[in-house]
Enzyme design. Structure first.
Site, PDB file in Angstrom:
ATOM      1  N   GLU A   1      33.133 -17.735   2.597  1.00  0.00           N
ATOM      2  CA  GLU A   1      33.344 -16.450   3.270  1.00  0.00           C
ATOM      3  C   GLU A   1      32.068 -15.622   3.254  1.00  0.00           C
ATOM      4  O   GLU A   1      31.692 -15.011   4.269  1.00  0.00           O
ATOM      5  CB  GLU A   1      34.477 -15.680   2.607  1.00  0.00           C
ATOM      6  CG  GLU A   1      34.760 -14.326   3.261  1.00  0.00           C
ATOM      7  CD  GLU A   1      35.968 -13.638   2.671  1.00  0.00           C
ATOM      8  OE1 GLU A   1      37.092 -14.056   3.000  1.00  0.00           O
ATOM      9  OE2 GLU A   1      35.786 -12.682   1.891  1.00  0.00           O
TER      10      GLU A   1
ATOM     11  N   ARG B   1      10.787   5.488  24.166  1.00  0.00           N
ATOM     12  CA  ARG B   1      11.180   6.880  23.954  1.00  0.00           C
ATOM     13  C   ARG B   1       9.928   7.744  23.781  1.00  0.00           C
ATOM     14  O   ARG B   1       9.093   7.489  22.889  1.00  0.00           O
ATOM     15  CB  ARG B   1      12.069   6.991  22.712  1.00  0.00           C
ATOM     16  CG  ARG B   1      12.396   8.403  22.260  1.00  0.00           C
ATOM     17  CD  ARG B   1      13.249   9.144  23.265  1.00  0.00           C
ATOM     18  NE  ARG B   1      13.741  10.397  22.719  1.00  0.00           N
ATOM     19  CZ  ARG B   1      14.292  11.370  23.428  1.00  0.00           C
ATOM     20  NH1 ARG B   1      14.437  11.211  24.737  1.00  0.00           N
ATOM     21  NH2 ARG B   1      14.725  12.471  22.853  1.00  0.00           N
TER      22      ARG B   1
ATOM     23  N   GLN C   1       3.405   7.194  12.760  1.00  0.00           N
ATOM     24  CA  GLN C   1       3.507   6.362  11.562  1.00  0.00           C
ATOM     25  C   GLN C   1       4.884   6.461  10.906  1.00  0.00           C
ATOM     26  O   GLN C   1       5.396   5.462  10.371  1.00  0.00           O
ATOM     27  CB  GLN C   1       2.416   6.754  10.567  1.00  0.00           C
ATOM     28  CG  GLN C   1       2.216   5.754   9.448  1.00  0.00           C
ATOM     29  CD  GLN C   1       1.053   6.137   8.552  1.00  0.00           C
ATOM     30  OE1 GLN C   1       1.156   7.076   7.764  1.00  0.00           O
ATOM     31  NE2 GLN C   1      -0.060   5.421   8.668  1.00  0.00           N
TER      32      GLN C   1
END
Length: 390
Positions: free
Chosen positions: A253, A279, A290
């Site tokens: 799982e 953007r 940065q």
């Protein structure tokens, strides 16, 4: 006259089979993702998108070929699920698939009688029957073997009585692997068994679907068992083998669910990189600042670390290392990396990332669940420390 049969085409190499399967998932993108944001907001499981999973062959990944499946190894399975995670942003759909594969297909394949395999695996592979497993109880939580659900031994099998909670797939499951006490005097290592319960039995009550913070398209509910009859032939494995079966299942799982998460993180990172390039703020792309570029660099580091730990866990599961230690570490590293990256993704997208229609905020809600299911982060740290000798 002798008729000569034309030679059969050679079977593709396993790596080619897996690559073809991964590439073939692309054609299912629209059907798998259709209206997923609407479904997520409504907390709705869409049977049509489940059918797309079935038609794409994903419900058959772990089932042996003789029962209509693909019989993938853990490494092959993880490769396919990573690709699925990359193309399907709905973590809930992937979680539903992983629950089906790991809760029911794998224990029946590995531990059940031949009769049970023949009865159930073809339908499970086709996805016409959906599986679940019931472990957690209201008072047990992470201490799974503090469970109180008991299976009384009767001449023709068992009568199961008790309550389980937070069961993934319960509202849609046809069969459920229930872990119950069969011999209290033997404790965890010999006192629990895995029993296959018919969810349509009149003695089974399935509660209302649970509303969740994330993974909203993955149906979940509680189950109550009121002396549910289970034939002896519907026990998976030996009487008292429940602990080892559950331990095995939970390793698979973790590999399945967190392979999905690694794929989702890869797509999330690419989306953030594209956003940072396009953007514009203060006359420049935000990626030129940065503060943004370093955030993305850290996201890349977490994605690659998650991928490496997944690879290491897969090697351990295949017998190449300390499986319990490596899988616990992988689960911890990937789940926490996913939460961190999902939070960074929201801040990178700003107000748009906080809005439901972009799907960005859903990534964080879904990621938080990874800190809890399959053993919480604190439980993983306890395991790691113990295996390091502390």
């Amino acid at each position: 006259m002798t008729l000569v049969q034309p030679p059969r085409a050679p079977r593709p190499h396993r790596s080619e089979l897996v690559a073809d399967l991964c590439d073939g998932l692309e054609r299912w993108r629209d059907e798998l993702n259709g209206n997923w944001i609407t479904d997520d907001q409504a907390g709705r499981f869409d049977p049509a998108r489940w059918q797309a999973l079935c038609d794409a062959g994903l419900t058959a990944l772990t089932v042996p070929e003789e029962f209509g499946g693909l019989g993938l190894s853990a490494t092959e399975l993880a490769e396919v699920l990573m690709r699925f995670g990359r193309l399907c942003p709905d973590s809930g759909l992937g979680f539903t698939l992983a629950s089906h594969l790991c809760s029911t297909c794998i224990p029946i394949e590995k531990f059940a009688s031949r009769d049970m395999q023949e009865r159930l695996l073809p339908d499970l592979a086709a996805g016409t029957r959906i599986g679940a497993h019931a472990i957690t109880e209201p008072d047990s939580g992470s201490d799974a073997f503090a469970m109180k659900t008991a299976a009384k031994v009767v001449p023709d099998g068992y009568l199961v009585r008790g309550e389980k909670c937070y069961i993934s797939n319960a509202p849609i499951a046809d069969v459920c692997v229930v872990y119950a006490i069969t011999n209290p005097s033997k404790g965890a290592l010999g006192g629990f068994s895995a029993l296959l319960v018919d969810c349509a039995a009149p003695q089974v009550t399935i509660g209302k679907p649970r509303k969740k913070h994330g993974l909203r398209t993955a149906p979940m509910a509680d189950m109550h068992f009121d002396d549910v009859p289970v034939a002896g032939a519907d026990r998976i494995g030996r009487d008292g083998q429940g602990f080892s079966i559950l331990d095995y299942v939970m390793k698979w799982e973790i590999v399945c669910v967190f392979a999905l998460q690694v794929g989702e993180m890869q797509t999330q990172l690419q989306r953030c990189i594209e956003h940072a390039k396009t953007r514009q703020q203060f006359g420049s792309a935000i990626g030129s600042y940065q503060a943004v570029s370093h955030k993305i660099a850290n996201m890349h580091l977490r994605v690659e670390t998650a991928r490496i730990w997944l690879t290491r866990a897969l090697g351990a599961l295949s017998g190449g290392g300390r499986a319990s230690l490596d899988i616990a570490t992988a689960k911890l590293a990937i789940s926490e990396a996913n939460v961190a990256n999902s939070l960074d993704a929201i801040t990178l997208f700003g107000g748009a990332g906080y809005m439901a229609e972009t799907g960005i905020e859903a990534g964080l809600r879904n990621a938080v669940g990874g800190l809890i299911y399959s053993g919480t982060s604190d439980i993983q740290r306890n395991r790691i420390a113990a295996m390091l000798g502390l």
